[in-house]
Design a protein around this motif. Structure first.
Motif, PDB file in Angstrom:
ATOM      1  N   LEU A 201       0.728  -1.171   0.020  1.00  0.00           N
ATOM      2  CA  LEU A 201      -0.185  -0.092  -0.028  1.00  0.00           C
ATOM      3  C   LEU A 201       0.866   1.111  -0.023  1.00  0.00           C
ATOM      4  CD1 LEU A 201      -2.934  -1.192   2.564  1.00  0.00           C
ATOM      5  CD2 LEU A 201      -2.898  -0.714   0.026  1.00  0.00           C
ATOM      6  N   TRP A 202       2.190   1.187   0.738  1.00  0.00           N
ATOM      7  CA  TRP A 202       2.909   2.363   0.677  1.00  0.00           C
ATOM      8  C   TRP A 202       3.227   2.596  -0.795  1.00  0.00           C
ATOM      9  CZ3 TRP A 202       7.746   3.173  -1.225  1.00  0.00           C
ATOM     10  CH2 TRP A 202       8.229   4.197  -1.021  1.00  0.00           C
ATOM     11  N   LEU A 203       3.692   1.614  -1.440  1.00  0.00           N
ATOM     12  CA  LEU A 203       4.140   1.650  -3.089  1.00  0.00           C
ATOM     13  C   LEU A 203       3.025   2.210  -3.832  1.00  0.00           C
ATOM     14  CD1 LEU A 203       5.892  -1.705  -3.707  1.00  0.00           C
ATOM     15  CD2 LEU A 203       7.085   0.392  -3.398  1.00  0.00           C
ATOM     16  N   LEU A 204       1.840   1.981  -3.631  1.00  0.00           N
ATOM     17  CA  LEU A 204       0.420   2.301  -4.382  1.00  0.00           C
ATOM     18  C   LEU A 204       0.391   3.707  -3.907  1.00  0.00           C
ATOM     19  CD1 LEU A 204      -1.809   1.427  -5.968  1.00  0.00           C
ATOM     20  CD2 LEU A 204      -2.919   1.082  -4.037  1.00  0.00           C
ATOM     21  N   ARG A 205       0.603   4.285  -2.568  1.00  0.00           N
ATOM     22  CA  ARG A 205       0.502   5.571  -2.241  1.00  0.00           C
ATOM     23  C   ARG A 205       1.696   6.368  -2.825  1.00  0.00           C
ATOM     24  NH1 ARG A 205       2.112   9.490   0.493  1.00  0.00           N
ATOM     25  NH2 ARG A 205       0.807  11.030   1.689  1.00  0.00           N
ATOM     26  N   ASP A 206       2.760   6.016  -2.844  1.00  0.00           N
ATOM     27  CA  ASP A 206       4.022   6.727  -3.417  1.00  0.00           C
ATOM     28  C   ASP A 206       3.738   6.920  -4.959  1.00  0.00           C
ATOM     29  OD1 ASP A 206       6.564   7.793  -3.059  1.00  0.00           O
ATOM     30  OD2 ASP A 206       7.235   6.079  -4.470  1.00  0.00           O
ATOM     31  N   ASN A 207       3.149   5.987  -5.623  1.00  0.00           N
ATOM     32  CA  ASN A 207       2.903   6.291  -7.117  1.00  0.00           C
ATOM     33  C   ASN A 207       1.751   7.055  -7.313  1.00  0.00           C
ATOM     34  OD1 ASN A 207       5.016   4.580  -8.117  1.00  0.00           O
ATOM     35  ND2 ASN A 207       4.070   2.739  -7.641  1.00  0.00           N
ATOM     36  N   ALA A 208       0.856   6.971  -6.487  1.00  0.00           N
ATOM     37  CA  ALA A 208      -0.652   7.903  -6.460  1.00  0.00           C
ATOM     38  C   ALA A 208      -0.275   9.372  -5.998  1.00  0.00           C
ATOM     39  CB  ALA A 208      -1.447   7.313  -5.247  1.00  0.00           C
ATOM     40  N   VAL A 209       0.663   9.575  -5.408  1.00  0.00           N
ATOM     41  CA  VAL A 209       0.929  10.925  -5.131  1.00  0.00           C
ATOM     42  C   VAL A 209       1.360  11.884  -6.426  1.00  0.00           C
ATOM     43  CG1 VAL A 209       2.709  12.581  -4.000  1.00  0.00           C
ATOM     44  CG2 VAL A 209       1.762  10.691  -2.784  1.00  0.00           C
ATOM     45  N   ALA A 210       1.806  11.269  -7.488  1.00  0.00           N
ATOM     46  CA  ALA A 210       2.142  11.783  -8.596  1.00  0.00           C
ATOM     47  C   ALA A 210       1.094  11.409  -9.695  1.00  0.00           C
ATOM     48  CB  ALA A 210       3.677  11.579  -9.189  1.00  0.00           C
ATOM     49  N   ALA A 211       0.381  10.671  -9.714  1.00  0.00           N
ATOM     50  CA  ALA A 211      -0.773  10.263 -10.427  1.00  0.00           C
ATOM     51  C   ALA A 211      -1.906  11.447 -10.616  1.00  0.00           C
ATOM     52  CB  ALA A 211      -1.334   9.064 -10.252  1.00  0.00           C
TER      53      ALA A 211
END
Length: 142
Positions: A35-45
């Motif tokens: 979920l942290w990886l998902l969040r890390d990518n979502a920040v710039a999406a």
């Protein structure tokens, strides 16, 4: 014939408090990193709203909290997986810095230094941890 002393079925409260469901804690470790990886990518999406990010934050925090509750067992799972990726460095980093145990912090710092992409997990773990708990560590890192 004397009647046997009946013992209630189940566990005493102190027994329940000491029990760890290893399968669930392993899921928390895996989910926190993912979920942290998902969040890390979502920040710039561009298609993620602030509410979406807040929902992801809550999910990450819930899984990290499951690791906190598992105490040493939660740490052990994070320690075993720490070289798996930046998400694993994040999970281990949050536990290490919140626990303020120098050996654990050193392990996280060493893992973060192995690959440049792992540094983001470390920085995020530091940002996730309340400042009052890491201010003295930040001075040493600078």
């Amino acid at each position: 014939m004397p009647s046997p002393v009946e013992r209630p079925i189940g566990f005493r409260p102190e027994e329940i408090s000491a029990m760890i469901n290893e399968v669930v804690v392993a899921q928390h470790a895996e989910n926190a990193s993912f979920l942290w990886l998902l969040r890390d990518n979502a920040v710039a999406a561009p298609h993620y709203s602030l509410n979406d990010l807040a929902d992801l934050d809550e999910r990450v925090e819930a899984n990290v909290d499951g690791l906190r509750v598992a105490a040493d067992y939660g740490w052990r799972l994070c320690e075993e997986a720490i070289t798996g990726g930046p998400g694993e460095v994040f999970s281990a980093g949050v536990l290490a810095f919140e626990g303020e145990l120098p050996d654990r912090i050193d392990l996280v710092l060493e893992a973060a230094a192995t690959k440049p992409e792992f540094e983001r997990g470390l920085v995020s773990a530091l940002a996730w941890t309340p400042f009052s708990g890491i201010d003295h560590h930040l001075a040493g890192l600078l």
